[in-house]
Each structure stands twice: as structure tokens, then as C-alpha cells.
Design a protein around this motif. Structure first.
Motif, PDB file in Angstrom:
ATOM      1  N   PRO A  81       0.841  -1.210   0.000  1.00  0.00           N
ATOM      2  CA  PRO A  81       0.000   0.000   0.000  1.00  0.00           C
ATOM      3  C   PRO A  81       0.868   1.250   0.000  1.00  0.00           C
ATOM      4  CG  PRO A  81      -0.002  -1.046   2.171  1.00  0.00           C
ATOM      5  CD  PRO A  81       0.696  -1.989   1.248  1.00  0.00           C
ATOM      6  N   PRO A  82       0.531   2.250  -0.823  1.00  0.00           N
ATOM      7  CA  PRO A  82       1.352   3.469  -0.882  1.00  0.00           C
ATOM      8  C   PRO A  82       1.168   4.322   0.361  1.00  0.00           C
ATOM      9  CG  PRO A  82      -0.586   3.703  -2.259  1.00  0.00           C
ATOM     10  CD  PRO A  82      -0.591   2.287  -1.755  1.00  0.00           C
ATOM     11  N   SER A  83       2.174   5.130   0.648  1.00  0.00           N
ATOM     12  CA  SER A  83       2.094   6.049   1.777  1.00  0.00           C
ATOM     13  C   SER A  83       1.246   7.256   1.409  1.00  0.00           C
ATOM     14  CB  SER A  83       3.492   6.504   2.175  1.00  0.00           C
ATOM     15  OG  SER A  83       4.085   7.238   1.115  1.00  0.00           O
ATOM     16  N   ALA A  84       0.916   8.074   2.415  1.00  0.00           N
ATOM     17  CA  ALA A  84       0.117   9.268   2.155  1.00  0.00           C
ATOM     18  C   ALA A  84       0.854  10.234   1.237  1.00  0.00           C
ATOM     19  CB  ALA A  84      -0.238   9.946   3.477  1.00  0.00           C
ATOM     20  N   ASP A  85       2.170  10.381   1.430  1.00  0.00           N
ATOM     21  CA  ASP A  85       2.943  11.275   0.564  1.00  0.00           C
ATOM     22  C   ASP A  85       2.973  10.757  -0.870  1.00  0.00           C
ATOM     23  OD1 ASP A  85       3.487  12.976   2.653  1.00  0.00           O
ATOM     24  OD2 ASP A  85       5.393  12.013   3.166  1.00  0.00           O
ATOM     25  N   ALA A  86       3.057   9.452  -1.040  1.00  0.00           N
ATOM     26  CA  ALA A  86       3.065   8.883  -2.389  1.00  0.00           C
ATOM     27  C   ALA A  86       1.723   9.087  -3.077  1.00  0.00           C
ATOM     28  CB  ALA A  86       3.406   7.395  -2.320  1.00  0.00           C
ATOM     29  N   ILE A  87       0.640   8.979  -2.329  1.00  0.00           N
ATOM     30  CA  ILE A  87      -0.686   9.198  -2.907  1.00  0.00           C
ATOM     31  C   ILE A  87      -0.819  10.641  -3.375  1.00  0.00           C
ATOM     32  CG2 ILE A  87      -3.151   9.298  -2.384  1.00  0.00           C
ATOM     33  CD1 ILE A  87      -2.761   6.924  -0.523  1.00  0.00           C
ATOM     34  N   ARG A  88      -0.396  11.605  -2.542  1.00  0.00           N
ATOM     35  CA  ARG A  88      -0.480  13.008  -2.930  1.00  0.00           C
ATOM     36  C   ARG A  88       0.406  13.305  -4.134  1.00  0.00           C
ATOM     37  NH1 ARG A  88      -0.996  13.786   2.686  1.00  0.00           N
ATOM     38  NH2 ARG A  88       1.250  13.966   2.961  1.00  0.00           N
ATOM     39  N   ALA A  89       1.591  12.683  -4.179  1.00  0.00           N
ATOM     40  CA  ALA A  89       2.477  12.900  -5.328  1.00  0.00           C
ATOM     41  C   ALA A  89       1.865  12.354  -6.607  1.00  0.00           C
ATOM     42  CB  ALA A  89       3.832  12.239  -5.058  1.00  0.00           C
ATOM     43  N   SER A  90       1.187  11.211  -6.518  1.00  0.00           N
ATOM     44  CA  SER A  90       0.582  10.626  -7.714  1.00  0.00           C
ATOM     45  C   SER A  90      -0.596  11.454  -8.225  1.00  0.00           C
ATOM     46  CB  SER A  90       0.113   9.195  -7.426  1.00  0.00           C
ATOM     47  OG  SER A  90      -0.969   9.185  -6.510  1.00  0.00           O
ATOM     48  N   GLU A  91      -1.198  12.277  -7.341  1.00  0.00           N
ATOM     49  CA  GLU A  91      -2.337  13.094  -7.730  1.00  0.00           C
ATOM     50  C   GLU A  91      -1.939  14.502  -8.158  1.00  0.00           C
ATOM     51  OE1 GLU A  91      -5.009  13.108  -4.448  1.00  0.00           O
ATOM     52  OE2 GLU A  91      -5.729  11.067  -4.795  1.00  0.00           O
TER      53      GLU A  91
END
Length: 479
Positions: free
Chosen positions: A329-339
Motif C-alpha cells: 500500500p502506498p504512503s500518504a505522501d506517495a498518494i499526494r504525489a501521484s495526484e
């Protein structure tokens, strides 16, 4: 110049231009709804499979549009130079149910290149003009090539008629100083009503998606996705056909005939047994049985995943939106970066659509008041943040900026996403709390015992007498 045309000539000109692009608009609408025709499959195969062939629709076009639309929420309007909010405009907005109407207009604009908003007077309430969101399937506007502003528009619709009769075709022509209604009678357009308002403004605004210098009417978000979506639907449909013919075990037998497959009463087996079993027969003298190895569908899966990656790269959608999940599962920072790209694309749409809605509200003021207040030129649209930070993160950042004096209270409320009505209630609650505090201080001053000059105030020596009155309160009362 076309401005010299009479209303009937304008009507024919606009209808002809609208009819030329209706096939493209209807095709885009079909892709958004997932009812597009099957592509990349040989006609001979479609004829052979007949009604057994059903297209598997992977509706990426709808996903691309909805992912952007979900980040386009209008929360109010404000006059940049004369106050925090434009409450009168927000009342007009709410009275016309534009919370829902604006969302529908954004969806149509993203999918069909543009949508429209039409402003008109309200016979029942002159203080609240009528504003409606309109589809490009029904409305068309022509622009002045010099100013790029709309100079004429038409809306067409059908009304049901009596039983057995053809629907009645209607058209409303909008010009800068008038509005003319036509009805089609015996194959010809006949004028049935005219409203000469004399405002000198066309009461139709185009909400264009991604307008360009040479294409001011916008571009559909589906244009780059449609070929990939067609390919994905073809691969998914092939995968289902392969699942029927090659995934289920295929058995073979020699030395038997089709008549040997019957139940205890001699009746032949049903179609499901024949099709599902996929028995291959050979009527030789030696009886043997066997089974072919089943096929794997990994090639279809890999192709679909590759197409999904291409859609992600073209549209800025995070891979998780397209089902490309990882084991970890991706981290919160990775999710924001992907968006990040999706958020930026949404902010660009907010800028373009915001300008259109500001023009709509200026026209509403013009219809209501008969003239335009100069402060309306600085009108701004307040959008909800297109990013997806948690509320705790945003509240922490806003609180720190407010505590340091950088951010005023009104702006802090707006940044936290409170609506105009909520901010009004919060202002009223603040005023009420301040009134109660002031009344309490005045009551304490009026009921406190008098003090002798030079003597300590009552209770200053630690006694349990009447409550002492702070010196600042008395000073405040004097001041």
C-alpha cells in the motif's frame, strides 16, 4: 458582417452550424455513457457471433471526466475590491439550484467540449433572475471573430404533442437586444414570441473546456482517451470470447458419435452440456478419450494493464484510479504525489470555468438591476481546494497562519471549506458571544460595591467578600 442579419436568417444560420457538429457531440456523449459501438473487430466475426457477442465496456472516458468533475465545486463569489463575499449573488445561485446545475454543466463541458449557461428575467421574482445550465446538444452560440465573444445563440427542444401527433419543435434565438421564440409549423419556422429587453448583452455564456486560440469553443477531455478505450473494450471482449472457447476444458474422443451422448431416456443432451463440455468427436474404430490443455489469459491482462498505463500518462490519473494497484500500500505522501498532475489539471479547469461563471453572475446583476455596478468587474469565483489534504492537516496549517496574524479570520474560514451560509452563521455567533461578554462586564460594573480611594479593593486581601472588578474593565467603561 453577420450582425446585420434578421432573426429568421440568424436562426437558420445557427441551426445549420449546430447540425454540422451534432454527430460528433452525440458520439462523445455515447462514449461518456458507455454506449459506443464496438471497434477493432472484423465485421465477419460480428456477423458469425450475432447476438452472442456483447461488448465489454471499460468506461475510461467516464472515469477521466468524473475524476476532474469531482474536484470542481463552487463555494461562493466575492468582490475582490469591496468586501469578502457577494451574498446577493450566492442567494441567486442557490435559488436557481446551481450547486447541482453547475456540476452538470462541468460534466457536459468536459465530455462535449463545452456547456452553456442562459440568464433570463423571472416573472415571479424580479430580484432573482433565472439561470439555467444547458447542454451543447441543444444550444449553439456563434462568436465574433474579432472579440471572440458570443454574438448570437440558439436553443432547440421538442415538446410532446397530443396522442399520435408529432412532437412540436421549438427554437429560442438569443441576440444582444432581444430574445425570439420560434415554432416549426408545416416544415417552416414561425415566430411566436419576442422579448426586446434592450440590455445590449447576449444572455448566453459558453463554458468551454480547454479553449485554444484557434478553438475558442473548447476541446473534449475524451479526445485522447477514445482510441485507448476502444482498444481496451476490444481486448476485454476478446478475453470473454476466449474464456468461453479456450478456458473451459476441451475434451476429445474417438470411436464415438454424437448420438452416443444422450440421457437415460434416449434424449440428446442440452446445449449447455454440449457447449460447456466442448467435446471433440472422431468416429473411428478405436475408442479413446483425452483432454486438451486449457489456454491462459495473461496476454489479455498484460495488454489491458499497458493500455491503462497509457491512459494514466495522458490524463494524469493516478495508477490506482485505473486499477493498477501494487502489493505494498502506498504512503500518504506517495498518494499526494501521484495526484499532483490531476490536481493541477483541475485547477486549470477552475480558472477557465470560473471566468465563465463570473460572466454569468454579471449578466444576472444586469438583468436584475438594469445596469452593472463597477464593483462587479472584480468578481471572483471561490472554489473548493482541488487537492485532497486531510482536514486535520489543513486545519493545522490554517490555525498557525491565523495565530501568526498572516491570515484573517474570514479567509481562514474560507480556506477550511466553510460555505457562505456557514460563514454567515459563524459571524452571527461571534457577534452574539461578544454581545454577551460586553453585557456581563457592564453588569459586573453596575453591581460591584464602591471602593474607598487608597483602600484595597474588596477581596484583595484574600477575603471572601464580593468579587473584585478588574481595573481594565473600569477603564474600558470610562473610555
Amino acid at each position: 458582417m453577420a450582425l446585420d442579419l434578421d432573426p429568421e436568417a440568424w436562426l437558420k444560420r445557427l441551426i445549420q452550424a449546430h447540425d454540422q457538429e451534432l454527430p460528433e457531440l452525440k458520439l462523445m456523449d455515447a462514449y461518456y455513457e458507455g454506449t459506443q459501438p464496438l471497434s477493432y473487430m472484423a465485421p465477419e466475426i460480428q456477423v458469425e457471433l450475432s447476438d452472442r457477442m456483447r461488448q465489454v465496456v471499460i468506461n475510461w472516458p467516464q472515469l477521466v471526466v468524473d475524476a476532474l468533475d469531482e474536484r470542481l465545486d463552487i463555494e461562493g463569489f466575492r468582490y475582490a475590491k469591496s468586501g469578502p463575499t457577494a451574498d446577493d449573488l450566492w442567494e441567486i445561485w442557490q435559488a436557481n439550484n446551481l450547486d447541482e446545475g453547475s456540476q452538470q454543466a462541468h460534466v457536459d463541458a468536459l465530455a462535449l467540449k463545452r456547456a452553456y449557461a442562459i440568464v433570463g428575467s423571472n416573472d415571479e421574482d424580479e430580484a432573482t433572475p433565472v439561470i439555467t445550465a444547458e447542454s451543447a446538444l441543444e444550444v449553439y452560440a456563434e462568436r465574433d471573430p474579432r472579440t471572440r465573444q458570443e454574438i448570437a445563440a440558439v436553443k432547440r427542444w421538442e415538446e410532446p404533442a397530443a396522442a399520435g401527433a408529432m412532437p412540436v419543435q421549438n427554437a429560442m434565438l438569443y441576440l444582444p437586444d432581444m430574445r425570439v421564440q420560434f415554432e416549426k409549423q408545416k416544415g417552416a419556422w414561425v415566430e411566436v414570441d419576442r422579448d426586446e429587453h434592450g440590455l445590449g448583452q447576449l444572455l448566453v455564456v459558453t463554458l468551454a473546456n480547454r479553449p485554444r486560440l484557434r478553438h475558442a469553443d473548447g476541446t473534449s477531455e475524451l479526445r485522447s482517451v477514445i482510441p485507448l478505450s476502444d482498444a481496451a473494450c476490444k481486448i476485454a471482449t476478446d478475453m470473454m470470447v476466449g474464456a468461453e472457447y479456450y478456458i473451459m476444458p476441451r475434451r476429445w474422443a474417438t470411436g464415438v458419435s454424437r448420438d452416443d451422448f444422450a440421457d437415460e431416456n434416449g434424449n440428446p443432451l442440452g446445449a449447455i452440456s454440449s457447449l460447456a463440455g466442448r467435446m471433440w468427436l472422431n468416429e473411428s474404430t478405436e475408442v479413446k478419450f483425452g483432454q486438451f490443455p486449457e489456454a491462459q489469459l495473461t496476454a489479455f491482462h498484460d495488454t489491458l494493464n499497458q493500455l491503462a498505463r497509457l491512459v494514466s500518462s495522458l490524463t494524469g490519473l493516478p495508477p490506482s484510479f485505473l486499477g493498477l494497484a501494487t502489493d505494498q500500500p502506498p504512503s500518504a505522501d506517495a498518494i499526494r504525489a501521484s495526484e499532483a498532475r490531476l490536481v493541477k489539471r483541475a485547477e486549470r479547469r477552475q480558472r477557465a470555468f470560473g471566468e465563465g461563471w463570473e460572466r454569468v453572475m454579471r449578466l444576472a446583476l444586469l438583468v436584475r438591476d438594469g445596469s452593472l455596478d463597477p464593483k462587479a468587474r472584480s468578481l471572483e469565483t471561490a472554489w473548493r481546494d482541488a487537492a485532497t489534504p486531510t482536514f486535520a492537516q489543513k486545519a493545522d496549517a490554517v490555525t498557525k497562519l491565523h495565530a501568526s496574524g498572516i491570515l484573517p479570520t474570514e479567509q481562514a474560514w474560507e480556506d477550511l471549506g466553510y460555505s457562505a451560509e456557514q460563514r454567515d452563521r459563524m459571524r452571527a455567533m461571534q457577534d452574539e458571544a461578544l454581545t454577551r461578554m460586553t453585557a456581563a462586564d457592564l453588569h459586573a460594573l453596575s453591581t460591584a460595591p464602591p471602593t474607598t480611594p487608597g483602600a484595597p479593593a474588596s477581596g484583595a486581601d484574600g477575603g471572601t467578600g464580593a468579587a473584585s472588578v478588574p481595573q481594565w474593565s473600569a477603564a474600558s467603561a470610562d473610555g
